[in-house]
Motif scaffolding. Structure first.
Motif, PDB file in Angstrom:
ATOM      1  N   THR A  96      -4.319   8.107  -5.533  1.00  0.00           N
ATOM      2  CA  THR A  96      -4.706   8.788  -4.299  1.00  0.00           C
ATOM      3  C   THR A  96      -5.850   8.041  -3.621  1.00  0.00           C
ATOM      4  N   GLY A  97      -5.837   8.067  -2.297  1.00  0.00           N
ATOM      5  CA  GLY A  97      -6.924   7.517  -1.493  1.00  0.00           C
ATOM      6  C   GLY A  97      -7.151   8.440  -0.310  1.00  0.00           C
ATOM      7  N   PHE A  98      -8.347   8.395   0.271  1.00  0.00           N
ATOM      8  CA  PHE A  98      -8.728   9.400   1.258  1.00  0.00           C
ATOM      9  C   PHE A  98      -9.308   8.779   2.528  1.00  0.00           C
ATOM     10  N   VAL A  99      -9.127   9.500   3.628  1.00  0.00           N
ATOM     11  CA  VAL A  99      -9.694   9.085   4.902  1.00  0.00           C
ATOM     12  C   VAL A  99     -11.195   9.344   4.930  1.00  0.00           C
ATOM     13  N   GLU A 100     -11.614  10.512   4.401  1.00  0.00           N
ATOM     14  CA  GLU A 100     -13.000  10.958   4.594  1.00  0.00           C
ATOM     15  C   GLU A 100     -13.884  10.844   3.362  1.00  0.00           C
ATOM     16  N   GLN A 101     -13.385  10.347   2.257  1.00  0.00           N
ATOM     17  CA  GLN A 101     -14.212  10.274   1.061  1.00  0.00           C
ATOM     18  C   GLN A 101     -13.684   9.188   0.134  1.00  0.00           C
ATOM     19  N   ALA A 102     -14.426   8.917  -0.915  1.00  0.00           N
ATOM     20  CA  ALA A 102     -14.031   7.913  -1.896  1.00  0.00           C
ATOM     21  C   ALA A 102     -13.089   8.543  -2.945  1.00  0.00           C
ATOM     22  N   PRO A 103     -12.173   7.723  -3.475  1.00  0.00           N
ATOM     23  CA  PRO A 103     -11.879   6.342  -3.075  1.00  0.00           C
ATOM     24  C   PRO A 103     -11.156   6.323  -1.735  1.00  0.00           C
ATOM     25  N   THR A 104     -11.522   5.416  -0.881  1.00  0.00           N
ATOM     26  CA  THR A 104     -10.872   5.315   0.419  1.00  0.00           C
ATOM     27  C   THR A 104      -9.445   4.806   0.254  1.00  0.00           C
ATOM     28  N   ILE A 105      -8.660   4.986   1.289  1.00  0.00           N
ATOM     29  CA  ILE A 105      -7.281   4.490   1.262  1.00  0.00           C
ATOM     30  C   ILE A 105      -7.277   2.978   1.089  1.00  0.00           C
ATOM     31  N   GLU A 106      -8.179   2.287   1.783  1.00  0.00           N
ATOM     32  CA  GLU A 106      -8.233   0.829   1.651  1.00  0.00           C
ATOM     33  C   GLU A 106      -8.537   0.422   0.208  1.00  0.00           C
ATOM     34  N   THR A 107      -9.505   1.090  -0.416  1.00  0.00           N
ATOM     35  CA  THR A 107      -9.861   0.773  -1.795  1.00  0.00           C
ATOM     36  C   THR A 107      -8.679   1.014  -2.732  1.00  0.00           C
ATOM     37  N   ALA A 108      -8.033   2.166  -2.589  1.00  0.00           N
ATOM     38  CA  ALA A 108      -6.892   2.490  -3.443  1.00  0.00           C
ATOM     39  C   ALA A 108      -5.739   1.521  -3.216  1.00  0.00           C
ATOM     40  N   ALA A 109      -5.556   1.086  -1.967  1.00  0.00           N
ATOM     41  CA  ALA A 109      -4.433   0.202  -1.637  1.00  0.00           C
ATOM     42  C   ALA A 109      -4.615  -1.201  -2.206  1.00  0.00           C
ATOM     43  N   ARG A 142      -0.882   7.644  12.130  1.00  0.00           N
ATOM     44  CA  ARG A 142      -0.390   6.590  13.013  1.00  0.00           C
ATOM     45  C   ARG A 142      -1.341   5.396  13.105  1.00  0.00           C
ATOM     46  N   THR A 143      -2.632   5.639  12.912  1.00  0.00           N
ATOM     47  CA  THR A 143      -3.628   4.573  13.136  1.00  0.00           C
ATOM     48  C   THR A 143      -4.458   4.286  11.891  1.00  0.00           C
ATOM     49  N   ASP A 144      -5.166   5.302  11.390  1.00  0.00           N
ATOM     50  CA  ASP A 144      -6.134   5.075  10.310  1.00  0.00           C
ATOM     51  C   ASP A 144      -5.474   4.556   9.033  1.00  0.00           C
ATOM     52  N   ILE A 145      -4.381   5.187   8.634  1.00  0.00           N
ATOM     53  CA  ILE A 145      -3.732   4.774   7.385  1.00  0.00           C
ATOM     54  C   ILE A 145      -3.136   3.376   7.509  1.00  0.00           C
ATOM     55  N   PRO A 146      -2.363   3.055   8.572  1.00  0.00           N
ATOM     56  CA  PRO A 146      -1.865   1.682   8.699  1.00  0.00           C
ATOM     57  C   PRO A 146      -2.987   0.642   8.744  1.00  0.00           C
ATOM     58  N   GLN A 147      -4.084   0.955   9.427  1.00  0.00           N
ATOM     59  CA  GLN A 147      -5.208   0.010   9.477  1.00  0.00           C
ATOM     60  C   GLN A 147      -5.812  -0.200   8.097  1.00  0.00           C
ATOM     61  N   SER A 148      -5.916   0.858   7.312  1.00  0.00           N
ATOM     62  CA  SER A 148      -6.459   0.740   5.958  1.00  0.00           C
ATOM     63  C   SER A 148      -5.545  -0.100   5.080  1.00  0.00           C
ATOM     64  N   LEU A 149      -4.238   0.081   5.236  1.00  0.00           N
ATOM     65  CA  LEU A 149      -3.287  -0.714   4.450  1.00  0.00           C
ATOM     66  C   LEU A 149      -3.379  -2.188   4.832  1.00  0.00           C
ATOM     67  N   THR A 150      -3.452  -2.452   6.125  1.00  0.00           N
ATOM     68  CA  THR A 150      -3.562  -3.842   6.585  1.00  0.00           C
ATOM     69  C   THR A 150      -4.841  -4.491   6.063  1.00  0.00           C
ATOM     70  N   ALA A 151      -5.931  -3.743   6.091  1.00  0.00           N
ATOM     71  CA  ALA A 151      -7.201  -4.272   5.595  1.00  0.00           C
ATOM     72  C   ALA A 151      -7.132  -4.608   4.109  1.00  0.00           C
ATOM     73  N   HIS A 201       1.226  -4.810   3.940  1.00  0.00           N
ATOM     74  CA  HIS A 201       1.798  -4.907   5.286  1.00  0.00           C
ATOM     75  C   HIS A 201       3.011  -4.003   5.508  1.00  0.00           C
ATOM     76  N   ASP A 202       3.447  -3.287   4.471  1.00  0.00           N
ATOM     77  CA  ASP A 202       4.505  -2.293   4.665  1.00  0.00           C
ATOM     78  C   ASP A 202       3.938  -1.092   5.413  1.00  0.00           C
ATOM     79  N   ALA A 203       4.728  -0.526   6.313  1.00  0.00           N
ATOM     80  CA  ALA A 203       4.299   0.683   7.023  1.00  0.00           C
ATOM     81  C   ALA A 203       4.340   1.876   6.074  1.00  0.00           C
ATOM     82  N   PRO A 204       3.453   2.857   6.270  1.00  0.00           N
ATOM     83  CA  PRO A 204       3.540   4.067   5.453  1.00  0.00           C
ATOM     84  C   PRO A 204       4.814   4.840   5.765  1.00  0.00           C
TER      85      PRO A 204
END
Length: 238
Positions: A160-173, A194-203, A207-210
């Motif tokens: 699991t990863g989160f938008v508003e707390q740790a671990p963030t989606i980027e960290t988990a990804a 549409r925006t935050d999660i794809p950006q976190s994955l790219t970071a 590169h797969d879309a959610p």
């Protein structure tokens, strides 16, 4: 003389999106129409909390409120009761806490795995959830859901990863391998999915879309219909 309409009334409510309330309001109305088709002897209404005046306009005494939320957090525990006030009502279990939801999600993931040709192979599944700075319930709901999902998807490494707390989606990804899926653990599509999660994955160099949000998976309307029937039966027993 017209007979009074004695059908049970359910009001499906979601957070919506304050910055652009109309698309989530329309999406929730489409979901309510699907539930209405499954429960023709009911009145199924819908209203997001973000569309001015909508929730109050649809509220009526005796209504069953269905919280199309992923947790019993701030909005379900604090905001909804304030909006409802002293109007008699029943409160159904929030969508994300429904015991039937893990099986629905597992079926959708199994289908996606088969479509990708991964059957029989292990893979990563990231639940991208909202989390909350206000309290632990949102994260607890996502983590408990992951726990319930694991025995249904034995080949999946679930994180699991989160938008508003740790671990963030980027960290988990960053720990995802080549075969990986990301499921937004959200009831409705919005800026986060549409925006935050794809950006976190790219970071995180993923590169797969959610996948589509949990609340848009096949079978959601049927799950809500069954939850409303169960809620009404429970009230009748009392």
């Amino acid at each position: 003389m017209m007979m009074p309409d004695t059908r049970p009334i359910a009001l499906i409510t979601a957070h919506g999106q304050p910055s652009d309330p109309n698309p989530p309001e329309a999406a929730l109305a489409r979901l309510a129409a699907q539930v209405q088709d499954l429960l023709p002897e009911w009145q199924i209404r819908s209203a997001t909390l973000s569309a001015p005046g909508r929730f109050k306009a649809e509220l009526t005494p005796g209504v069953i409120i269905y919280p199309f939320f992923m947790a019993r957090g701030w909005f379900v525990g604090k905001v909804l009761p304030r909006r409802i006030g002293d109007i008699p009502h029943q409160m159904a279990c929030p969508f994300g806490l429904d015991p039937a939801l893990p099986a629905l999600v597992a079926a959708a993931i199994d289908h996606e795995v088969a479509q990708r040709g991964w059957t029989g192979q292990d893979y990563d599944l990231l639940l991208a959830a909202h989390g909350s700075a206000r309290g632990p319930k949102a994260a607890e709901a996502a983590n408990n859901f992951a726990t319930a999902l694991r025995p249904l998807l034995p080949l999946a490494r679930i994180a699991t990863g989160f938008v508003e707390q740790a671990p963030t989606i980027e960290t988990a990804a960053r720990g995802l391998k080549d075969r990986a899926l990301c499921l937004p653990f959200f009831a409705q599509s919005g800026d986060h999915s549409r925006t935050d999660i794809p950006q976190s994955l790219t970071a995180a160099s993923v590169h797969d879309a959610p996948l589509q949000v949990t609340g848009a998976l096949p079978g959601t309307a049927a799950l809500i219909a069954q939850a409303l029937l169960s809620c009404r039966r429970t009230a009748e027993i009392r």
